[in-house]
Design a protein around this motif. Structure first.
Motif, PDB file in Angstrom:
ATOM      1  N   UNK A 107      -0.051 -10.223  -0.609  1.00 60.88           N
ATOM      2  CA  UNK A 107       1.409 -10.068  -0.674  1.00 60.88           C
ATOM      3  C   UNK A 107       1.803  -9.067  -1.757  1.00 60.88           C
ATOM      4  N   UNK A 108       1.123  -9.109  -2.892  1.00 60.74           N
ATOM      5  CA  UNK A 108       1.427  -8.157  -3.967  1.00 60.74           C
ATOM      6  C   UNK A 108       1.137  -6.723  -3.517  1.00 60.74           C
ATOM      7  N   UNK A 109       0.032  -6.540  -2.799  1.00 57.93           N
ATOM      8  CA  UNK A 109      -0.301  -5.201  -2.289  1.00 57.93           C
ATOM      9  C   UNK A 109       0.722  -4.757  -1.244  1.00 57.93           C
ATOM     10  N   UNK A 110       1.143  -5.684  -0.392  1.00 56.79           N
ATOM     11  CA  UNK A 110       2.168  -5.359   0.605  1.00 56.79           C
ATOM     12  C   UNK A 110       3.481  -4.987  -0.076  1.00 56.79           C
ATOM     13  N   UNK A 111       3.809  -5.688  -1.145  1.00 59.74           N
ATOM     14  CA  UNK A 111       5.036  -5.355  -1.888  1.00 59.74           C
ATOM     15  C   UNK A 111       4.942  -3.945  -2.449  1.00 59.74           C
ATOM     16  N   UNK A 112       3.788  -3.622  -3.043  1.00 64.27           N
ATOM     17  CA  UNK A 112       3.603  -2.266  -3.579  1.00 64.27           C
ATOM     18  C   UNK A 112       3.776  -1.231  -2.473  1.00 64.27           C
ATOM     19  N   UNK A 113       3.180  -1.491  -1.313  1.00 59.61           N
ATOM     20  CA  UNK A 113       3.295  -0.567  -0.179  1.00 59.61           C
ATOM     21  C   UNK A 113       4.754  -0.451   0.268  1.00 59.61           C
ATOM     22  N   UNK A 114       5.445  -1.583   0.336  1.00 57.53           N
ATOM     23  CA  UNK A 114       6.845  -1.570   0.769  1.00 57.53           C
ATOM     24  C   UNK A 114       7.729  -0.829  -0.223  1.00 57.53           C
ATOM     25  N   UNK A 115       7.495  -1.033  -1.494  1.00 58.54           N
ATOM     26  CA  UNK A 115       8.294  -0.347  -2.511  1.00 58.54           C
ATOM     27  C   UNK A 115       8.037   1.162  -2.478  1.00 58.54           C
ATOM     28  N   UNK A 116       6.786   1.534  -2.253  1.00 62.06           N
ATOM     29  CA  UNK A 116       6.465   2.957  -2.128  1.00 62.06           C
ATOM     30  C   UNK A 116       7.162   3.541  -0.908  1.00 62.06           C
ATOM     31  N   UNK A 117       7.079   2.824   0.202  1.00 67.13           N
ATOM     32  CA  UNK A 117       7.724   3.278   1.438  1.00 67.13           C
ATOM     33  C   UNK A 117       9.231   3.414   1.246  1.00 67.13           C
ATOM     34  N   UNK A 118       9.815   2.458   0.581  1.00 62.76           N
ATOM     35  CA  UNK A 118      11.260   2.498   0.342  1.00 62.76           C
ATOM     36  C   UNK A 118      11.638   3.703  -0.519  1.00 62.76           C
ATOM     37  N   UNK A 119      10.819   3.961  -1.524  1.00 62.42           N
ATOM     38  CA  UNK A 119      11.096   5.075  -2.418  1.00 62.42           C
ATOM     39  C   UNK A 119      11.004   6.412  -1.688  1.00 62.42           C
ATOM     40  N   UNK A 120      10.112   6.498  -0.744  1.00 65.85           N
ATOM     41  CA  UNK A 120       9.938   7.749  -0.010  1.00 65.85           C
ATOM     42  C   UNK A 120      11.067   7.966   0.993  1.00 65.85           C
ATOM     43  N   UNK A 121      11.647   6.893   1.472  1.00 66.77           N
ATOM     44  CA  UNK A 121      12.796   7.034   2.365  1.00 66.77           C
ATOM     45  C   UNK A 121      12.417   7.165   3.812  1.00 66.77           C
ATOM     46  N   UNK A 122      12.864   8.227   4.457  1.00 61.57           N
ATOM     47  CA  UNK A 122      12.732   8.328   5.902  1.00 61.57           C
ATOM     48  C   UNK A 122      11.300   8.378   6.386  1.00 61.57           C
ATOM     49  N   UNK A 123      10.353   8.747   5.538  1.00 63.18           N
ATOM     50  CA  UNK A 123       8.949   8.756   5.927  1.00 63.18           C
ATOM     51  C   UNK A 123       8.268   7.434   5.583  1.00 63.18           C
ATOM     52  N   UNK A 124       9.062   6.436   5.248  1.00 66.48           N
ATOM     53  CA  UNK A 124       8.523   5.154   4.804  1.00 66.48           C
ATOM     54  C   UNK A 124       7.606   4.488   5.797  1.00 66.48           C
ATOM     55  N   UNK A 125       7.933   4.510   7.080  1.00 67.69           N
ATOM     56  CA  UNK A 125       7.089   3.846   8.075  1.00 67.69           C
ATOM     57  C   UNK A 125       5.707   4.480   8.121  1.00 67.69           C
ATOM     58  N   UNK A 126       5.639   5.795   7.970  1.00 66.33           N
ATOM     59  CA  UNK A 126       4.334   6.467   7.968  1.00 66.33           C
ATOM     60  C   UNK A 126       3.516   6.085   6.737  1.00 66.33           C
ATOM     61  N   UNK A 127       4.181   5.991   5.583  1.00 71.55           N
ATOM     62  CA  UNK A 127       3.491   5.582   4.367  1.00 71.55           C
ATOM     63  C   UNK A 127       3.017   4.138   4.502  1.00 71.55           C
ATOM     64  N   UNK A 128       3.879   3.280   5.037  1.00 68.25           N
ATOM     65  CA  UNK A 128       3.507   1.886   5.228  1.00 68.25           C
ATOM     66  C   UNK A 128       2.338   1.773   6.195  1.00 68.25           C
TER      67      UNK A 128
ATOM     68  N   UNK B  58       2.141 -20.033   6.301  1.00 64.24           N
ATOM     69  CA  UNK B  58       2.161 -19.707   4.876  1.00 64.24           C
ATOM     70  C   UNK B  58       2.901 -18.387   4.795  1.00 64.24           C
ATOM     71  N   UNK B  59       3.925 -18.293   3.954  1.00 68.86           N
ATOM     72  CA  UNK B  59       4.763 -17.095   3.958  1.00 68.86           C
ATOM     73  C   UNK B  59       5.315 -16.793   2.579  1.00 68.86           C
ATOM     74  N   UNK B  60       5.741 -15.551   2.432  1.00 70.29           N
ATOM     75  CA  UNK B  60       6.423 -15.118   1.221  1.00 70.29           C
ATOM     76  C   UNK B  60       7.274 -13.899   1.548  1.00 70.29           C
ATOM     77  N   UNK B  61       8.378 -13.769   0.853  1.00 72.37           N
ATOM     78  CA  UNK B  61       9.198 -12.565   0.962  1.00 72.37           C
ATOM     79  C   UNK B  61       8.625 -11.560  -0.018  1.00 72.37           C
ATOM     80  N   UNK B  62       8.168 -10.419   0.492  1.00 68.37           N
ATOM     81  CA  UNK B  62       7.577  -9.414  -0.389  1.00 68.37           C
ATOM     82  C   UNK B  62       8.609  -8.414  -0.897  1.00 68.37           C
ATOM     83  N   UNK B  63       9.704  -8.298  -0.168  1.00 67.61           N
ATOM     84  CA  UNK B  63      10.747  -7.362  -0.596  1.00 67.61           C
ATOM     85  C   UNK B  63      12.068  -7.795   0.013  1.00 67.61           C
ATOM     86  N   UNK B  64      13.122  -7.712  -0.774  1.00 66.23           N
ATOM     87  CA  UNK B  64      14.455  -8.100  -0.303  1.00 66.23           C
ATOM     88  C   UNK B  64      15.473  -7.158  -0.933  1.00 66.23           C
ATOM     89  N   UNK B  65      16.359  -6.644  -0.086  1.00 69.24           N
ATOM     90  CA  UNK B  65      17.441  -5.792  -0.580  1.00 69.24           C
ATOM     91  C   UNK B  65      18.598  -5.883   0.399  1.00 69.24           C
TER      92      UNK B  65
END
Length: 137
Positions: A91-112, A54-61
């Motif tokens: 998945x919605x929560x993961x998307x929120x986390x991914x979008x936050x991480x993306x917005x933060x940039x280089x510290x994204x992995x730590x936020x994720x 069972x899968x979904x794409x939570x973020x794509x760019x």
């Protein structure tokens, strides 16, 4: 065995074209014949007892995608409706986390990684080279 090749693997093919956050199961896109014939099932999913996905794409760019996948055993079978609903919520929560991480940039992995700590599930994020960049406790 072509696991990442959309021309070979129907799961990858479906994931590439599906809208973000559309939940899909392998049962919706593969037949019993596909699962018998395709090397990805014969050499990976079945031997590791993970034939039901069972899968979904939570973020794509651009050429980057973050995909959330649940692998279920043969005994567990395909995901049921309550499980699918819970998966969609996660998945919605993961998307929120991914979008936050993306917005933060280089510290994204730590936020994720911090966001993953809130999940009561095993979760990991890998970069495009397959390196783990975040892992839940």
């Amino acid at each position: 065995i072509g696991g990442a090749d959309p021309a070979i693997n129907p799961v990858v093919r479906a994931g590439i074209v599906a809208p973000t956050l559309q939940v899909i199961t392998e049962a919706e896109i593969t037949s019993a014949e596909d699962r018998r014939r395709l090397p990805i099932w014969g050499e990976f999913y079945n031997p590791y007892d993970a034939p039901h996905l069972c899968f979904t794409t939570v973020w794509r760019e651009d050429f980057v995608e973050l995909v959330l996948v649940v692998c279920r055993s043969a005994r567990q079978g395909t995901i049921d409706t309550p499980g699918r609903t819970a998966f969609a919520a996660i998945a919605h929560h993961c998307r929120d986390a991914a979008m936050t991480a993306h917005a933060i940039g280089r510290d994204g992995a730590l936020v994720l990684a911090g966001a993953f700590q809130a999940l009561s599930a095993c979760a990991l994020a890998v970069d495009r080279y397959g390196r783990i960049v975040a892992l839940s406790p």
